[in-house]
Design an enzyme around this catalytic site. Structure first.
Site, short mmCIF file in Angstrom:
data_model
loop_
_atom_site.label_atom_id
_atom_site.label_comp_id
_atom_site.label_asym_id
_atom_site.label_seq_id
_atom_site.Cartn_x
_atom_site.Cartn_y
_atom_site.Cartn_z
N GLU A 196 0.92 -1.14 -0.14
CA GLU A 196 -0.06 -0.11 -0.06
C GLU A 196 0.83 1.28 -0.09
OE1 GLU A 196 -0.44 -2.73 1.92
OE2 GLU A 196 -2.73 -3.06 1.54
N PHE A 247 -11.85 -7.47 13.96
CA PHE A 247 -10.53 -7.91 12.82
C PHE A 247 -10.43 -6.86 12.05
CE2 PHE A 247 -9.07 -10.11 9.17
CZ PHE A 247 -7.66 -10.50 9.62
N GLN A 248 -8.80 -6.73 11.68
CA GLN A 248 -8.30 -5.46 10.73
C GLN A 248 -9.02 -4.21 11.11
OE1 GLN A 248 -8.28 -7.18 6.94
NE2 GLN A 248 -6.16 -7.87 7.49
N LYS A 286 -17.71 -1.44 5.50
CA LYS A 286 -18.12 -2.27 4.69
C LYS A 286 -19.86 -2.10 4.30
CE LYS A 286 -17.99 -7.02 3.67
NZ LYS A 286 -17.74 -8.69 4.23
N MET A 309 24.20 9.39 2.01
CA MET A 309 23.87 10.77 2.87
C MET A 309 24.36 10.63 4.16
SD MET A 309 23.44 14.04 2.22
CE MET A 309 22.43 14.59 0.94
C1 TPP Z 1 12.32 6.16 5.16
C2 TPP Z 1 13.67 6.84 5.66
N1 TPP Z 1 14.27 6.39 6.41
C3 TPP Z 1 15.50 7.07 6.78
C4 TPP Z 1 15.91 8.12 6.16
C5 TPP Z 1 17.13 8.81 6.57
N2 TPP Z 1 18.16 8.74 5.19
C6 TPP Z 1 18.31 9.86 4.35
S1 TPP Z 1 19.34 9.49 3.43
C7 TPP Z 1 19.51 8.12 3.86
C8 TPP Z 1 20.42 7.21 3.06
C9 TPP Z 1 19.83 7.15 1.55
O1 TPP Z 1 20.93 6.12 1.10
P1 TPP Z 1 20.65 5.70 -0.47
O2 TPP Z 1 19.31 5.43 -1.00
O3 TPP Z 1 21.66 4.76 -0.90
O4 TPP Z 1 21.08 7.22 -1.34
P2 TPP Z 1 22.63 7.82 -1.20
O5 TPP Z 1 22.58 8.86 -0.18
O6 TPP Z 1 23.76 6.69 -1.15
O7 TPP Z 1 22.56 8.24 -2.82
C10 TPP Z 1 18.89 7.65 5.23
C11 TPP Z 1 18.91 6.41 5.51
C12 TPP Z 1 14.99 8.51 5.26
N3 TPP Z 1 15.29 9.76 4.57
N4 TPP Z 1 13.80 8.13 4.80
#
Ligand code: TPP
Lengths: 177, 591
Positions: B50, B112-113, B162, B479
């Site tokens: 979803e 349920f749900q 529902k 990042m």
């Molecule tokens: C759902 C979610 N969880 C955690 C984060 C924190 N976060 C920001 S950037 C990042 C790393 C992203 O890694 P990747 O997709 O490999 O991209 P890159 O920075 O290596 O280009 C994280 C964990 C987030 N933005 N969203």
């Protein structure tokens, strides 16, 4: 913005429907605004409720609160009552513990504040008092040494005074979102 | 003739012009899916999660400007769609989620749900409805669409028990809506607009700071007219990319935390900021007390709560960006005199000096590791003539795409700004592709982010949605690694991705195409190969693991104080490479 916090009483005209109250309460908690008191009841029009919120903040925060309230779709109108001349009231029910030697004192205090005794037992009086926040607080302070067993307050409600002459400053923020 | 709630739902959606619904069935929405199954006007795209459905609805909405629709079941279906709702709320995306609910007599019984869908979604929707009577259903749907797409757009949830979807009543679709507590202001104050015009005429160093609101309000032409007429430089927020052509001589690119040097310097030293449909987010302002110290601020926005929320504004104008700018431009056209180019020359000389001082750059050695910026830059060069729709996930790759992919048109940029949702990009791209079957839709992802919604490969394959996904694979939450390198002395706590699936095989396992890109000399060829394929593709791009994204303003820093390249001690540390790990707990390296 070194402004200081002031207290504001805000009247909110709101749809009387499922979930409306939680939208306003959620707005305050979600954005970290504080609520000192909140009271809500239907108006003459049963589809509409009036909610009174007492809150504190500097001008900046109060402006945000009013804008954010206006943005809530169930909110029909928002008025910062404290911007104008207003009357406010709160009712408290105070159950005072009374030893035999204190009963006369309790009644005298109630009398001074024009409060009513609405229930009594051999060891307690329940006193109903209505007034502005200072009055309610004052009677509570006086009764406290006798021993307050229970205290219930309605929260404050307020209404604007009808202007006698023209030019009374009222500010009702038009709804805009 | 009486219709069931489910039939009313379908009829109402047709009247709203809905062509596509994204969702997953479950007990309480079976009847609605059953009715949808027996008609051909609305296509139902079954997603694999979803969250995917919600982001697809967002991608659809961002690309088309029409509300996107998701249909999900109660309980877990609902909780799974919370992230897209929150994402859409932050970025003002008009989506409508229809959730199934347990039958009305069971509500509140922990059936349920069952979940409190209204309570769950209240803080992350513009509005939500629980339909308690089938007679209210048609009006509710009409109101839901109206609220989602008017004013400042946003997500709306409609919770349908529902028994309501089964109950029958006469169907009458309302012609119009009126909600007494909801009257967005479209017309800006004439007086304020005049003030704004005067401020612009007086200003020596004006700057336009435009946000996503320009796209929602369709004000790109008006922004361009204003910029060109008065020779005003244009800074764009992450959400505004595409609203003004990225390669226009007046464009300074993106501003903010990873914005260009020139965009951040120009706004910092401006004497007049004209903010249009932007909200002074902390990733843009940096340290609020030192934001644009010399500037007067004009703020045009449809949402009064955005104005004076974080920044003091001198000339606030509540209204629709397009209408306000039309009026503003009209006044300026009538009053402006003199050659604006000549008048603005000192300001533009300064701007051009900043531009030349620190342009966006990267060093791609011809036979070294592939730089992610190079791939993105090539992808841009090789596809610019096809006006692609570009989606991203969240992380370094997102910022590089924002920097290097110079979009020419509005509604071609799908990215998660306010919430920063990893896993957004791929489903959002699929949603856009579902709306525009013939267009080129690209997704630039990270190896971390793509794993958050990779299951939608199935949706892509089954529904023939040929999105081209370029995964900037650095075996890191890049990042996060960058912040750890800059602010945590290089301790890579839970940012190293020990195991990354073989994305080529993963794509192939689903019946999509997989390509791997490992050599600089192959970049153009592999991009061309991917573009030529008529099916969804994952391109696994093995990039330099330690590349960092600059400029960077550290959180809470000032806009004119940017880090422009790796500090020397970091370069030293990185020479040693990823520490070999003798012991490894998932994601934690121990040297
Ligand atoms: C759902 C979610 N969880 C955690 C984060 C924190 N976060 C920001 S950037 C990042 C790393 C992203 O890694 P990747 O997709 O490999 O991209 P890159 O920075 O290596 O280009 C994280 C964990 C987030 N933005 N969203």
């Amino acid at each position: 913005m070194a402004q200081h916090d002031t207290e504001h009483i805000i009247n909110i005209t709101i749809e009387n429907k499922f979930g409306a109250l939680s939208r306003v309460a959620g707005l305050f908690s979600g954005r970290g605004f504080n609520i000192e008191s909140l009271s809500v009841a239907p108006t003459l029009d049963p589809t509409v409720s009036m909610m009174t919120i007492v809150t504190k903040g500097d001008d900046w925060i109060i402006e945000q609160i009013i804008k954010q309230l206006n943005k809530v779709i169930d909110v029909i109108k928002v008025v910062d009552i404290s911007e104008s001349d207003f009357v406010e009231r709160e009712t408290a029910l105070i159950k005072v513990h009374t030893r035999p030697e204190d009963r006369a004192e309790a009644l005298r205090i109630a009398d001074i504040f024009r409060a009513n005794v609405v229930d009594s037992s051999p060891t307690s009086y329940t006193i109903e008092v209505t007034g502005d926040v200072r009055k309610v607080q004052a009677i509570i302070n006086l009764l406290q040494p006798l021993g307050i067993k229970e205290l219930v307050r309605t929260g404050r409600i307020a209404i604007m005074r009808e202007p006698i002459r023209t030019g009374a400053a009222t500010r009702s923020l038009a709804k805009a979102n | 003739m009486k219709l069931s709630g489910s039939e009313i739902f379908v009829e109402a959606l047709k009247r709203e012009g809905v062509k596509t619904i994204f969702g997953i069935p479950g007990g309480v929405v079976l009847k609605i899916f059953d009715v949808l199954h027996q008609q051909n006007d609305i296509e139902v795209i079954l997603t694999r999660h979803e969250q995917g459905a919600g982001h697809m609805a967002e991608g659809y909405a961002k690309a088309t400007g029409q509300p996107g629709v998701a249909l999900i079941t109660s309980g877990p279906g609902m909780t799974n769609v919370i992230t897209p709702l929150a994402d859409a709320y932050m970025d003002s995306v008009p989506i409508i989620a229809f959730s199934g609910q347990v039958p009305t007599p069971l509500i509140g019984n922990d059936a349920f749900q069952e979940a409190d869908n209204i309570g769950l979604s209240r803080p992350c929707t513009k509005y939500n409805f629980l339909v308690k009577d089938v007679n209210d259903l048609a009006v509710t749907i009409k109101e839901a669409f109206y609220i989602a797409k008017t004013g400042r757009p946003g997500p709306v949830l409609v919770d349908i028990p529902k028994d309501i979807s089964m109950a029958k009543t006469d169907f009458k679709y309302p012609e119009s809506v009126s909600i007494r507590g909801y009257n967005p202001t479209y017309e800006g104050s004439k007086w304020q607009i005049k003030q704004a015009a005067e401020a612009i005429l007086k200003s020596k160093r004006p700057i336009l700071y435009i946000g996503g609101g320009v796209i929602f309000s369709g004000a790109s032409r008006e922004v361009r007219e204003l910029a060109e007429m008065m020779q005003i430089p244009v800074d764009m927020t992450l959400m505004a990319l595409g609203a003004f052509p990225g390669d226009h001589p007046l464009s300074l690119g993106m501003l903010g935390m990873h914005g260009t040097y020139v965009a951040n310097m120009a706004i910092h030293y401006s004497d007049l900021v004209i903010a249009v449909g932007a909200r002074f987010d902390d990733r843009v302002t940096g340290k609020v007390s030192e934001f644009c110290p010399q500037a007067k601020i004009i703020h045009i926005d449809i949402d009064p709560t955005s104005i004076r929320k974080n920044i003091h504004v001198h000339i606030p104008i509540v209204g629709d960006c397009k209408r306000v700018l039309q009026e503003l431009n009209q006044i300026l056209r009538a009053t402006v005199n003199g050659d604006q180019k000549e008048l603005r020359k000192p300001w533009w000389d300064q701007i051009n000096a900043w531009r030349a001082e620190h342009p966006l750059r990267y060093d791609q050695p011809p036979d070294g590791k592939i730089k992610p910026q190079y791939v993105i830059d090539r992808l841009y060069q090789l596809t610019a003539d096809r006006d692609p729709i570009v989606a991203t996930d969240v992380g370094q790759h997102q910022m590089w795409t924002a920097q290097f992919f110079k979009l020419a048109n509005p509604r071609t940029w799908l990215t998660s700004g306010g919430l920063g949702t990893m896993g957004f990009g791929f489903p959002a791209a699929l949603g856009a592709q579902a709306a525009f079957r013939k267009r080129l839709v690209l997704c630039i992802a990270g190896d971390g982010s793509i794993q958050m919604n990779a299951q939608e490969l199935a949706t892509a394959v089954v529904n023939k949605l040929p999105v081209k996904v370029f995964i900037m694979n650095n075996h890191f939450h890049g990042m996060v690694r960058q912040w750890q390198d800059l602010f945590y002395e290089g301790r890579y706590a839970s940012s190293y991705l020990d195991v990354v699936p073989d994305f080529v095989k993963l794509a192939e396992a689903y019946g999509a195409a997989g390509l791997r890109l490992e050599k600089v000399s192959d970049v153009d060829d592999v991009i061309r190969e991917a573009l030529a394929l008529d099916k969804p593709v994952f391109v696994d791009v093995m990039v330099d693991q330690f590349e960092n994204c600059y400029p960077m303003i550290p959180a809470g820093g000032c806009n004119h104080e940017m880090i422009l390249s790796d500090p020397p001690e970091l370069k030293e540390r990185q020479k040693m490479g990823v520490p070999k790990h003798q012991e490894s707990k998932d994601g934690v390296l121990t040297a």
